[in-house]
Design a protein around this motif. Sequence first.
Motif, PDB file in Angstrom:
ATOM      1  N   UNK A  59      43.624  48.592  42.913  1.00 32.38           N
ATOM      2  CA  UNK A  59      42.586  49.599  42.708  1.00 32.38           C
ATOM      3  C   UNK A  59      41.416  49.021  41.929  1.00 32.38           C
ATOM      4  N   UNK A  60      40.232  49.053  42.558  1.00 26.25           N
ATOM      5  CA  UNK A  60      39.009  48.706  41.864  1.00 26.25           C
ATOM      6  C   UNK A  60      38.442  49.934  41.157  1.00 26.25           C
ATOM      7  N   UNK A  61      37.150  49.951  40.944  1.00 30.24           N
ATOM      8  CA  UNK A  61      36.504  51.060  40.225  1.00 30.24           C
ATOM      9  C   UNK A  61      36.038  52.107  41.224  1.00 30.24           C
ATOM     10  N   UNK A 175      48.062  46.987  40.951  1.00 35.02           N
ATOM     11  CA  UNK A 175      47.087  46.079  40.347  1.00 35.02           C
ATOM     12  C   UNK A 175      45.779  46.814  40.102  1.00 35.02           C
ATOM     13  N   UNK A 176      45.152  46.501  38.988  1.00 35.99           N
ATOM     14  CA  UNK A 176      43.899  47.145  38.599  1.00 35.99           C
ATOM     15  C   UNK A 176      42.841  46.075  38.417  1.00 35.99           C
ATOM     16  N   UNK A 177      41.752  46.172  39.189  1.00 37.04           N
ATOM     17  CA  UNK A 177      40.607  45.278  38.999  1.00 37.04           C
ATOM     18  C   UNK A 177      39.728  45.876  37.898  1.00 37.04           C
ATOM     19  N   UNK A 178      39.705  45.228  36.759  1.00 41.62           N
ATOM     20  CA  UNK A 178      38.959  45.717  35.606  1.00 41.62           C
ATOM     21  C   UNK A 178      39.924  45.989  34.477  1.00 41.62           C
ATOM     22  N   UNK A 179      39.808  45.206  33.405  1.00 40.20           N
ATOM     23  CA  UNK A 179      40.748  45.383  32.295  1.00 40.20           C
ATOM     24  C   UNK A 179      40.079  45.993  31.066  1.00 40.20           C
ATOM     25  N   UNK A 180      39.066  46.799  31.327  1.00 43.92           N
ATOM     26  CA  UNK A 180      38.408  47.553  30.266  1.00 43.92           C
ATOM     27  C   UNK A 180      38.579  49.035  30.533  1.00 43.92           C
ATOM     28  N   UNK A 181      37.468  49.701  30.817  1.00 43.90           N
ATOM     29  CA  UNK A 181      37.498  51.155  31.020  1.00 43.90           C
ATOM     30  C   UNK A 181      38.327  51.554  32.244  1.00 43.90           C
ATOM     31  N   UNK A 202      43.637  42.969  35.922  1.00 45.76           N
ATOM     32  CA  UNK A 202      42.977  41.675  36.040  1.00 45.76           C
ATOM     33  C   UNK A 202      41.478  41.853  35.801  1.00 45.76           C
ATOM     34  N   UNK A 203      40.848  40.805  35.310  1.00 50.92           N
ATOM     35  CA  UNK A 203      39.406  40.875  35.102  1.00 50.92           C
ATOM     36  C   UNK A 203      38.721  41.257  36.409  1.00 50.92           C
ATOM     37  N   UNK A 204      37.728  42.119  36.310  1.00 51.11           N
ATOM     38  CA  UNK A 204      37.062  42.584  37.523  1.00 51.11           C
ATOM     39  C   UNK A 204      36.325  41.422  38.195  1.00 51.11           C
ATOM     40  N   UNK A 205      36.384  41.335  39.519  1.00 55.30           N
ATOM     41  CA  UNK A 205      35.690  40.248  40.222  1.00 55.30           C
ATOM     42  C   UNK A 205      34.212  40.119  39.854  1.00 55.30           C
TER      43      UNK A 205
END
Length: 232
Positions: A59-61, A175-181, A202-205
């Motif tokens: 999942x991305x944002x 899996x999550x793209x983006x390890x902040x908000x 994982x850090x967002x691309x």
Amino acid sequence: MKTFADKVIAFNKTIDFKGSLPAGISMMNPFKENKNVPALSTAFYKKYYNDTGRRHLILGINPGRFGGGVTGIPFTDTKRLVEKCHLQYEGKETHEPSSVFVYEVIDAYGGATSFYRDFYINSICPLGFTATAANGKEINYNYYDSKELTNAVYDFIIENIQKQISFGVETDTCFCFGNGKNEKFLRQLNDTHGFFNNIIALEHPRFVMQYKSKSKQLYIDKYLAAFHSVAP
């Protein structure tokens, strides 16, 4: 029996947001706004998902204007659609840095056929947003950029995660793209609804391409290690 592709295609055909958005925010629904998108995305899913196998969800944002907003395929801009997926596209070529990185990971994994056999990518909010900047230019906007927007699409997000799990998604790990908000929001949702046993963020691309491009290989390796931890 319906294939994974059949379920995704039906989902894309019917996805729509009926609520109201905060002033100044517009929603992108490429499946309704771009006459080329239904055929493009259908060809993609028929090529890579025309089976009944189960996959892990990434999942991305939310979709951006130059990737999923144009092709209907998350993290796939028109250039990658042609060069990496070998699908026909006629129209203005688009370039999305996130798509560049994701397809470098996909190549390192073994190519699109191998990767998409094991994984299905979408976004926490499967439709994207735009806002108008002070200079009048249209810009990408994220579901978490204002509390008002998050609240407006909260139920929509939950409903669509549930629908996508029903495609045949493994629920042991997401899996999550983006390890902040993005990660914080998904973990809060998961604590409430129990969608997945585990979430790997994982850090967002886009973050990698914008701020860490010199050490990009380290992030490719990190992605691969995470994906191989669940791959069959």
